[in-house]
Motif scaffolding. Structure first.
Motif, PDB file in Angstrom:
ATOM      1  N   PRO A  75      19.187   7.516  -1.021  1.00 43.30           N
ATOM      2  CA  PRO A  75      20.595   7.305  -0.636  1.00 43.30           C
ATOM      3  C   PRO A  75      20.772   6.346   0.531  1.00 43.30           C
ATOM      4  CG  PRO A  75      19.792   9.302   0.378  1.00 43.30           C
ATOM      5  CD  PRO A  75      18.628   8.728  -0.414  1.00 43.30           C
ATOM      6  N   ASN A  76      19.730   5.602   0.886  1.00 45.59           N
ATOM      7  CA  ASN A  76      19.872   4.641   1.976  1.00 45.59           C
ATOM      8  C   ASN A  76      20.857   3.530   1.619  1.00 45.59           C
ATOM      9  OD1 ASN A  76      18.160   5.735   3.903  1.00 45.59           O
ATOM     10  ND2 ASN A  76      16.360   4.663   3.175  1.00 45.59           N
ATOM     11  N   PRO A  77      21.535   2.974   2.612  1.00 41.68           N
ATOM     12  CA  PRO A  77      22.394   1.810   2.362  1.00 41.68           C
ATOM     13  C   PRO A  77      21.510   0.596   2.072  1.00 41.68           C
ATOM     14  CG  PRO A  77      22.251   2.265   4.715  1.00 41.68           C
ATOM     15  CD  PRO A  77      21.550   3.395   4.020  1.00 41.68           C
ATOM     16  N   PRO A  78      22.108  -0.521   1.623  1.00 40.39           N
ATOM     17  CA  PRO A  78      21.303  -1.705   1.307  1.00 40.39           C
ATOM     18  C   PRO A  78      20.811  -2.419   2.569  1.00 40.39           C
ATOM     19  CG  PRO A  78      23.616  -2.199   0.973  1.00 40.39           C
ATOM     20  CD  PRO A  78      23.529  -0.739   1.312  1.00 40.39           C
ATOM     21  N   LEU A  79      19.923  -1.761   3.273  1.00 43.71           N
ATOM     22  CA  LEU A  79      19.280  -2.349   4.455  1.00 43.71           C
ATOM     23  C   LEU A  79      17.806  -2.552   4.142  1.00 43.71           C
ATOM     24  CD1 LEU A  79      20.693  -0.004   7.266  1.00 43.71           C
ATOM     25  CD2 LEU A  79      21.525  -2.263   6.665  1.00 43.71           C
ATOM     26  N   LEU A  80      17.201  -3.508   4.796  1.00 43.65           N
ATOM     27  CA  LEU A  80      15.757  -3.727   4.685  1.00 43.65           C
ATOM     28  C   LEU A  80      15.197  -3.890   6.089  1.00 43.65           C
ATOM     29  CD1 LEU A  80      15.480  -6.275   1.718  1.00 43.65           C
ATOM     30  CD2 LEU A  80      14.891  -3.844   1.690  1.00 43.65           C
ATOM     31  N   SER A  81      13.874  -3.806   6.197  1.00 44.68           N
ATOM     32  CA  SER A  81      13.228  -4.108   7.470  1.00 44.68           C
ATOM     33  C   SER A  81      12.372  -5.349   7.285  1.00 44.68           C
ATOM     34  CB  SER A  81      12.376  -2.923   7.952  1.00 44.68           C
ATOM     35  OG  SER A  81      11.390  -2.598   7.001  1.00 44.68           O
ATOM     36  N   VAL A  82      12.262  -6.138   8.340  1.00 47.51           N
ATOM     37  CA  VAL A  82      11.376  -7.302   8.298  1.00 47.51           C
ATOM     38  C   VAL A  82       9.947  -6.784   8.124  1.00 47.51           C
ATOM     39  CG1 VAL A  82      10.479  -9.263   9.608  1.00 47.51           C
ATOM     40  CG2 VAL A  82      12.890  -8.624   9.823  1.00 47.51           C
ATOM     41  N   LYS A 122      -3.848   4.259  22.110  1.00 45.26           N
ATOM     42  CA  LYS A 122      -3.788   5.676  22.479  1.00 45.26           C
ATOM     43  C   LYS A 122      -2.806   5.948  23.614  1.00 45.26           C
ATOM     44  CE  LYS A 122      -8.356   7.015  20.822  1.00 45.26           C
ATOM     45  NZ  LYS A 122      -9.640   7.665  21.138  1.00 45.26           N
ATOM     46  N   ASP A 123      -2.419   4.908  24.340  1.00 44.50           N
ATOM     47  CA  ASP A 123      -1.407   5.098  25.399  1.00 44.50           C
ATOM     48  C   ASP A 123      -0.002   4.845  24.854  1.00 44.50           C
ATOM     49  OD1 ASP A 123      -1.611   2.416  24.984  1.00 44.50           O
ATOM     50  OD2 ASP A 123      -1.813   1.852  27.096  1.00 44.50           O
ATOM     51  N   TYR A 124       0.130   4.787  23.499  1.00 46.80           N
ATOM     52  CA  TYR A 124       1.400   4.635  22.807  1.00 46.80           C
ATOM     53  C   TYR A 124       2.043   3.267  23.017  1.00 46.80           C
ATOM     54  CZ  TYR A 124       0.790   9.701  23.230  1.00 46.80           C
ATOM     55  OH  TYR A 124       0.275  10.961  23.247  1.00 46.80           O
ATOM     56  N   THR A 125       1.272   2.279  23.444  1.00 48.58           N
ATOM     57  CA  THR A 125       1.834   0.936  23.580  1.00 48.58           C
ATOM     58  C   THR A 125       1.402   0.073  22.401  1.00 48.58           C
ATOM     59  OG1 THR A 125      -0.017   0.151  24.923  1.00 48.58           O
ATOM     60  CG2 THR A 125       1.903   0.998  26.104  1.00 48.58           C
ATOM     61  N   ILE A 126       2.241  -0.910  22.089  1.00 52.92           N
ATOM     62  CA  ILE A 126       1.939  -1.845  21.010  1.00 52.92           C
ATOM     63  C   ILE A 126       0.941  -2.871  21.533  1.00 52.92           C
ATOM     64  CG2 ILE A 126       2.923  -3.641  19.525  1.00 52.92           C
ATOM     65  CD1 ILE A 126       5.548  -1.962  19.565  1.00 52.92           C
ATOM     66  N   THR A 127      -0.222  -2.911  20.908  1.00 57.84           N
ATOM     67  CA  THR A 127      -1.285  -3.811  21.366  1.00 57.84           C
ATOM     68  C   THR A 127      -1.384  -5.067  20.498  1.00 57.84           C
ATOM     69  OG1 THR A 127      -2.944  -2.666  20.022  1.00 57.84           O
ATOM     70  CG2 THR A 127      -2.625  -1.876  22.285  1.00 57.84           C
ATOM     71  N   TYR A 128      -0.729  -5.043  19.329  1.00 58.60           N
ATOM     72  CA  TYR A 128      -0.766  -6.194  18.426  1.00 58.60           C
ATOM     73  C   TYR A 128       0.440  -6.111  17.500  1.00 58.60           C
ATOM     74  CZ  TYR A 128      -2.309  -9.405  14.772  1.00 58.60           C
ATOM     75  OH  TYR A 128      -2.376 -10.435  13.877  1.00 58.60           O
ATOM     76  N   ARG A 129       0.943  -7.270  17.104  1.00 56.65           N
ATOM     77  CA  ARG A 129       2.008  -7.264  16.100  1.00 56.65           C
ATOM     78  C   ARG A 129       1.909  -8.515  15.237  1.00 56.65           C
ATOM     79  NH1 ARG A 129       8.187  -8.789  17.438  1.00 56.65           N
ATOM     80  NH2 ARG A 129       7.927 -11.027  17.597  1.00 56.65           N
ATOM     81  N   PHE A 130       2.248  -8.344  13.970  1.00 62.46           N
ATOM     82  CA  PHE A 130       2.454  -9.474  13.059  1.00 62.46           C
ATOM     83  C   PHE A 130       3.888  -9.340  12.565  1.00 62.46           C
ATOM     84  CE2 PHE A 130       2.802 -11.529   8.980  1.00 62.46           C
ATOM     85  CZ  PHE A 130       2.157 -12.732   9.180  1.00 62.46           C
ATOM     86  N   PHE A 131       4.713 -10.291  12.940  1.00 63.60           N
ATOM     87  CA  PHE A 131       6.140 -10.244  12.625  1.00 63.60           C
ATOM     88  C   PHE A 131       6.559 -11.629  12.157  1.00 63.60           C
ATOM     89  CE2 PHE A 131      10.503 -11.139  13.820  1.00 63.60           C
ATOM     90  CZ  PHE A 131      11.209 -10.014  13.448  1.00 63.60           C
ATOM     91  N   ASP A 132       7.103 -11.708  10.936  1.00 70.97           N
ATOM     92  CA  ASP A 132       7.564 -12.997  10.433  1.00 70.97           C
ATOM     93  C   ASP A 132       8.702 -12.751   9.444  1.00 70.97           C
ATOM     94  OD1 ASP A 132       7.943 -15.553   9.318  1.00 70.97           O
ATOM     95  OD2 ASP A 132       5.829 -16.056   9.607  1.00 70.97           O
ATOM     96  N   PRO A 133       9.927 -13.181   9.792  1.00 68.84           N
ATOM     97  CA  PRO A 133      11.064 -12.980   8.888  1.00 68.84           C
ATOM     98  C   PRO A 133      10.866 -13.634   7.516  1.00 68.84           C
ATOM     99  CG  PRO A 133      11.839 -13.589  11.070  1.00 68.84           C
ATOM    100  CD  PRO A 133      10.352 -13.769  11.074  1.00 68.84           C
ATOM    101  N   GLU A 134       9.945 -14.607   7.433  1.00 70.38           N
ATOM    102  CA  GLU A 134       9.624 -15.204   6.133  1.00 70.38           C
ATOM    103  C   GLU A 134       8.736 -14.215   5.383  1.00 70.38           C
ATOM    104  OE1 GLU A 134       9.132 -16.453   2.941  1.00 70.38           O
ATOM    105  OE2 GLU A 134      10.379 -17.879   4.043  1.00 70.38           O
ATOM    106  N   HIS A 135       9.342 -13.459   4.446  1.00 71.40           N
ATOM    107  CA  HIS A 135       8.672 -12.300   3.863  1.00 71.40           C
ATOM    108  C   HIS A 135       7.440 -12.643   3.026  1.00 71.40           C
ATOM    109  CE1 HIS A 135      11.343 -13.547   0.532  1.00 71.40           C
ATOM    110  NE2 HIS A 135      10.390 -13.065  -0.236  1.00 71.40           N
ATOM    111  N   LYS A 136       7.271 -13.913   2.668  1.00 74.15           N
ATOM    112  CA  LYS A 136       6.098 -14.279   1.869  1.00 74.15           C
ATOM    113  C   LYS A 136       4.841 -14.427   2.722  1.00 74.15           C
ATOM    114  CE  LYS A 136       8.796 -16.607  -1.700  1.00 74.15           C
ATOM    115  NZ  LYS A 136       9.073 -17.883  -2.402  1.00 74.15           N
ATOM    116  N   LYS A 137       5.021 -14.557   4.036  1.00 78.54           N
ATOM    117  CA  LYS A 137       3.873 -14.697   4.936  1.00 78.54           C
ATOM    118  C   LYS A 137       3.384 -13.312   5.350  1.00 78.54           C
ATOM    119  CE  LYS A 137       5.449 -19.132   6.776  1.00 78.54           C
ATOM    120  NZ  LYS A 137       5.925 -19.856   7.971  1.00 78.54           N
ATOM    121  N   ARG A 138       2.123 -13.015   5.092  1.00 80.86           N
ATOM    122  CA  ARG A 138       1.576 -11.700   5.421  1.00 80.86           C
ATOM    123  C   ARG A 138       0.251 -11.833   6.161  1.00 80.86           C
ATOM    124  NH1 ARG A 138       4.657  -7.703   2.851  1.00 80.86           N
ATOM    125  NH2 ARG A 138       6.631  -8.775   2.440  1.00 80.86           N
TER     126      ARG A 138
END
Length: 198
Positions: free
Chosen positions: A159-166, A174-190
């Protein structure tokens, strides 16, 4: 400035100048950055297990994967490659959690396609994606293009609305911090799975 015409003109100019900023704010999200504290969440995975991020991260580093759904071939390819390398993640004592806005039925299809031995979580209302600044509204034009291609997001994510996540990959220490990220709005790049392992 006491002239009504001048006041009206000034108000119009202020509104005109504010519009671009508002439109910019409504664009794609930016995602949390390295060094940010990872927001906590709980969910039930496909095996019926309660997944609590804080508890997972307390024991092992966590790879957090946000994917669009089983209808996205790029998402399925990444999840399948992660599953193929799952023994290597296990050897490194790394937990993997993959999150999407899919319905229960759609999540079952993801499981069928990827044979995931790691946790798949349904993100009801994109509660988790919003915490990580990844959720965005799909435009009516894009929804129409998807429907014309046989992808009905209203049905797939119900029942989610038409939303997506990048599509994004975070590594949480272990200290709950983000140590690395891969973020690209171009969804074909992984990301390459070897890069995650490294």
């Amino acid at each position: 400035y006491n002239c009504p015409f001048m006041r009206t003109l000034l108000n119009f100019l202020l509104i005109f100048l504010m519009v671009p900023a508002q439109l910019s704010a409504q664009g794609l999200p930016e995602g949390l950055f390295i060094g940010a504290r990872a927001p906590d969440f709980r969910g039930i995975d496909q095996f019926g297990r309660t997944i609590h991020l804080r508890e997972q991260a307390k024991k092992n580093p966590v790879v957090l994967v946000f994917y669009r759904g089983n209808w996205c071939p790029h998402c399925m390819r990444l999840l399948t490659r992660i599953q193929d390398s799952f023994p290597f993640f296990t050897q490194k004592s790394v937990s993997i959690i993959a999150i999407s806005p899919e319905s229960e039925e759609s999540l079952a299809k993801t499981m069928e396609k990827t044979k995931a031995g790691f946790s798949l979580l349904r993100d009801t209302g994109l509660f988790i994606a919003k915490k990580y600044d990844l959720a965005y509204v799909v435009s009516e034009n894009q929804l129409t293009r998807y429907r014309n291609g046989g992808i009905d997001l209203n049905k797939i994510n119900a029942p989610n609305p038409p939303l997506l996540s990048v599509p994004t990959v975070f590594i949480i220490g272990k200290d709950y911090t983000i140590t690395y990220r891969f973020f690209d709005p171009e969804h074909k790049k992984r990301i390459n799975v070897n890069d995650i392992l490294t």
